[in-house]
Scaffold this motif. Structure first.
Motif, PDB file in Angstrom:
ATOM      1  N   LYS A 176      31.972  40.727  34.715  1.00  0.00           N
ATOM      2  CA  LYS A 176      33.088  41.627  34.422  1.00  0.00           C
ATOM      3  C   LYS A 176      33.519  41.449  32.964  1.00  0.00           C
ATOM      4  N   ASP A 180      35.682  46.943  32.414  1.00  0.00           N
ATOM      5  CA  ASP A 180      36.180  46.741  33.783  1.00  0.00           C
ATOM      6  C   ASP A 180      37.699  46.661  33.784  1.00  0.00           C
ATOM      7  N   TYR A 181      38.231  45.829  32.904  1.00  0.00           N
ATOM      8  CA  TYR A 181      39.676  45.589  32.899  1.00  0.00           C
ATOM      9  C   TYR A 181      40.225  45.689  31.475  1.00  0.00           C
ATOM     10  N   TYR A 196      34.985  36.004  37.908  1.00  0.00           N
ATOM     11  CA  TYR A 196      34.936  37.293  37.224  1.00  0.00           C
ATOM     12  C   TYR A 196      33.549  37.520  36.597  1.00  0.00           C
ATOM     13  N   THR A 209      42.989  42.507  39.548  1.00  0.00           N
ATOM     14  CA  THR A 209      41.928  42.372  40.546  1.00  0.00           C
ATOM     15  C   THR A 209      42.333  42.754  41.970  1.00  0.00           C
ATOM     16  N   ASN A 210      43.622  42.921  42.248  1.00  0.00           N
ATOM     17  CA  ASN A 210      44.025  43.250  43.621  1.00  0.00           C
ATOM     18  C   ASN A 210      43.822  44.746  43.877  1.00  0.00           C
ATOM     19  N   MET A 252      38.596  32.215  42.306  1.00  0.00           N
ATOM     20  CA  MET A 252      38.540  33.494  41.607  1.00  0.00           C
ATOM     21  C   MET A 252      37.426  33.478  40.570  1.00  0.00           C
ATOM     22  N   LEU A 273      46.112  38.582  36.058  1.00  0.00           N
ATOM     23  CA  LEU A 273      44.806  38.618  36.733  1.00  0.00           C
ATOM     24  C   LEU A 273      44.944  39.110  38.176  1.00  0.00           C
ATOM     25  N   PHE A 289      40.441  34.167  32.262  1.00  0.00           N
ATOM     26  CA  PHE A 289      39.352  35.059  32.692  1.00  0.00           C
ATOM     27  C   PHE A 289      37.985  34.446  32.349  1.00  0.00           C
TER      28      PHE A 289
END
Ligand SMILES: NC(=O)c1ccc[n+]([C@@H]2O[C@H](COP(=O)([O-])OP(=O)(O)OC[C@H]3O[C@@H](n4cnc5c(N)ncnc54)[C@H](OP(=O)(O)O)[C@@H]3O)[C@@H](O)[C@H]2O)c1
Length: 261
Positions: A29, A100-101, A26, A243-244, A24, A239, A48
């Motif tokens: 991001k 982004d998140y 990021y 992200t899904n 994974m 997370l 992250f």
């Protein structure tokens, strides 16, 4: 015709979970964690940044923010925010570039039984947990990337409240319903909710030893995994929700499972 996965076929072979986690990334991001200087927020920020992402963490105490930044390193920026104060929330998000998140675990509240004489105490979980997250999402919404995502913080007490926590359970239930509605209003931005069980981490470490021991024993006895969770396990679940790309409007109970015994 043959149904089901042939586990020996390479087509269906999944990578071992650790390899998957390591994969994974990021990079490029930005994750904003309101309530990122401690506990579940800090663990998520740590995971992250370990995957190459940038974080902006917010909280009320400058000292705690600075300590967290030392843990997180150069990929982290900090800013003061009090989610109980709309002007403070507005200032915090004005200073932030596109997001982004977003993850909003910040909360400060007391838990009082429903027949407590002080209405302010009854309203505390709504004021300190529910409305704080509403303020954050309202201020962040114009800056969220179209392929971005939000994770709100609830708690497994919404579904399985301990005695004397009916208002706290209700506030968590409100966060979950808010998340489902928001997923509709903010689409294509995805919105999900995390509802952890009792976690062995910063929040409980600050509470009296006897209270902590009783909570951990209750979690161990009432859950299928027979123990409290870890902050890293919740970070991993957050997370996933961020992200899904096919998951929105969901509440994920990361609480060790439950069964009547
Ligand atoms: N830990 C658990 O067992 C557990 C289980 C289920 C649900 N939860 C939920 O998870 C959330 C966070 O828990 P945690 O374990 O991460 O707690 P924590 O270690 O106490 O972290 C809370 C974070 O939020 C910040 N914060 C608190 N009030 C704030 C406010 N008004 N404005 C801005 N920042 C604020 C804190 O920093 P400052 O104090 O410096 O502001 C800190 O960074 C809570 O909503 C809790 O109900 C936790």
């Amino acid at each position: 015709m043959k149904f089901g996965n042939d586990r020996n076929s390479s087509r269906f072979r999944l990578p071992p979970s650790t390899a998957y986690r390591q994969a994974m990334r990021y990079d490029d991001k930005t994750l904003v964690v309101v309530g990122g200087s401690s506990g579940l927020g800090l663990a998520t920020a740590r995971a992250f940044t370990a995957g190459g992402g940038r974080v902006v963490i917010g909280g009320r105490s400058v000292e705690r923010l600075e300590q967290a930044r030392e843990v997180l390193g150069d990929a982290a920026r900090t800013a003061v925010i009090d989610t109980g104060d709309t002007a403070s929330v507005t200032r915090f998000f004005e200073a932030i570039e596109p997001i982004d998140y977003l993850f909003t675990p910040a909360a400060s509240y007391t838990i009082a039984p429903f027949d407590h004489p002080d209405e302010a105490a009854l309203a505390s979980p709504f004021d300190g947990k529910f409305w704080g997250q509403v303020r954050c999402v309202r201020a962040a919404a114009p800056k969220l990337a179209r392929d971005g995502a939000v994770v709100l913080m609830s708690g497994a007490a919404s579904a399985r409240p301990p005695k004397g926590a009916a208002l706290y359970a209700a506030a968590n239930g409100a966060v979950e319903a808010f998340g489902r509605g928001l997923a509709v209003d903010l689409a294509p931005v995805r919105v999900n909710v995390i509802a952890p069980g009792t976690i062995d981490g910063d929040l409980w470490r600050r509470r009296p030893a006897q209270v902590r021991a009783a909570a951990f024993a209750g979690q161990a006895a009432g859950s299928l995994v027979g123990r409290p969770g870890s902050e890293d396990e919740i970070a991993q679940a957050v997370l996933f929700l961020l992200t899904n790309g096919f998951t929105t409007g969901a509440t994920l109970f990361a609480d060790g499972g439950y069964s009547l015994r």
